[in-house]
Write an enzyme that holds these catalytic residues in place. Sequence first.
Site, PDB file in Angstrom:
ATOM      1  N   GLY A 181      -5.032 -18.116 -28.808  1.00  0.00           N
ATOM      2  CA  GLY A 181      -3.685 -18.637 -28.974  1.00  0.00           C
ATOM      3  C   GLY A 181      -2.675 -18.168 -27.952  1.00  0.00           C
ATOM      4  O   GLY A 181      -1.577 -18.726 -27.866  1.00  0.00           O
ATOM      5  N   ASP A 182      -3.026 -17.158 -27.161  1.00  0.00           N
ATOM      6  CA  ASP A 182      -2.125 -16.675 -26.108  1.00  0.00           C
ATOM      7  C   ASP A 182      -2.957 -16.020 -25.017  1.00  0.00           C
ATOM      8  O   ASP A 182      -2.716 -14.883 -24.618  1.00  0.00           O
ATOM      9  CB  ASP A 182      -1.102 -15.693 -26.674  1.00  0.00           C
TER      10      ASP A 182
END
Length: 279
Positions: A181-182
């Site tokens: 997600g990042d």
Amino acid sequence: MDMMVQALLSRLLPGVPPEELTVCEGQFHRVVIGPDRVVCLPRTEAAATRLPRRAAVLRVLAGLGLGCRTPIPLVESDEPPFLVLSHVAGTPLTADALDDPEVADAVASQYVGLLTGLARAGADDRVRTALPAPEDRWRRFAADVRAELFGLMSADGRRRAERVLAPLDDLPVLTAAVVHGDLGAENVLWEVTDGLPRLAGVIDWDEVALGDPAEDLAAIGAGHGEDLLRRVLTLGGWANHETTTRIATISGTFALQQALAAYRDRDEDELADGLVGYR
């Protein structure tokens, strides 16, 4: 740092002189890095409430056998709120590291291994119990941006945002893989072995969920450039129109993702940065 924070760090990182500490200001946490421990201090009340879940997820990730290190929770506290993690050694790749084709191939191969491991982990019952699987994530994200951020944008900014958000309606619902997600370049750490980078660890799992691997692929492209992304797609067997379309659609949302998270956490600096070009 104020005196209370200094006193807390002296207790959590005993015997470590202040000059040997590295302080990083992230979107959600102030991270103080010592020789063998990392202290995460939430920057907002919202970030503080997420610390227990973060610790629980990190314990699950530590047992997945991803082929690299992930932070392990060591100490947790609600009052004052903080989380102490094991220190994952390694450094992000330098901007010019990928100029060498041999290095680029080695890095791409290891990214493929990491993403393959995350996809495999999505079938683990422990993981599926611990991680959210928001099946309406992108449609909900688009609705939330319109409801919460459009009032902060100019008329031209809202039109630009609509061009970014409209393609989200066509994204398929995928929740089979673990998605970091990042997965920006700053969160992937490397060590050099025999002249080539070796994936040492991945940090900052705050946004991990079950979802679409295209999100992590988009982050690799944003962090390292299109050339490395093409290498990863080719080596992984993902260089098809469907995947590249999903990557392009998700890439366009990164600034709005930052702005929405910052708005909810009342982080004015990150909000202003995310809305550059929309005001």
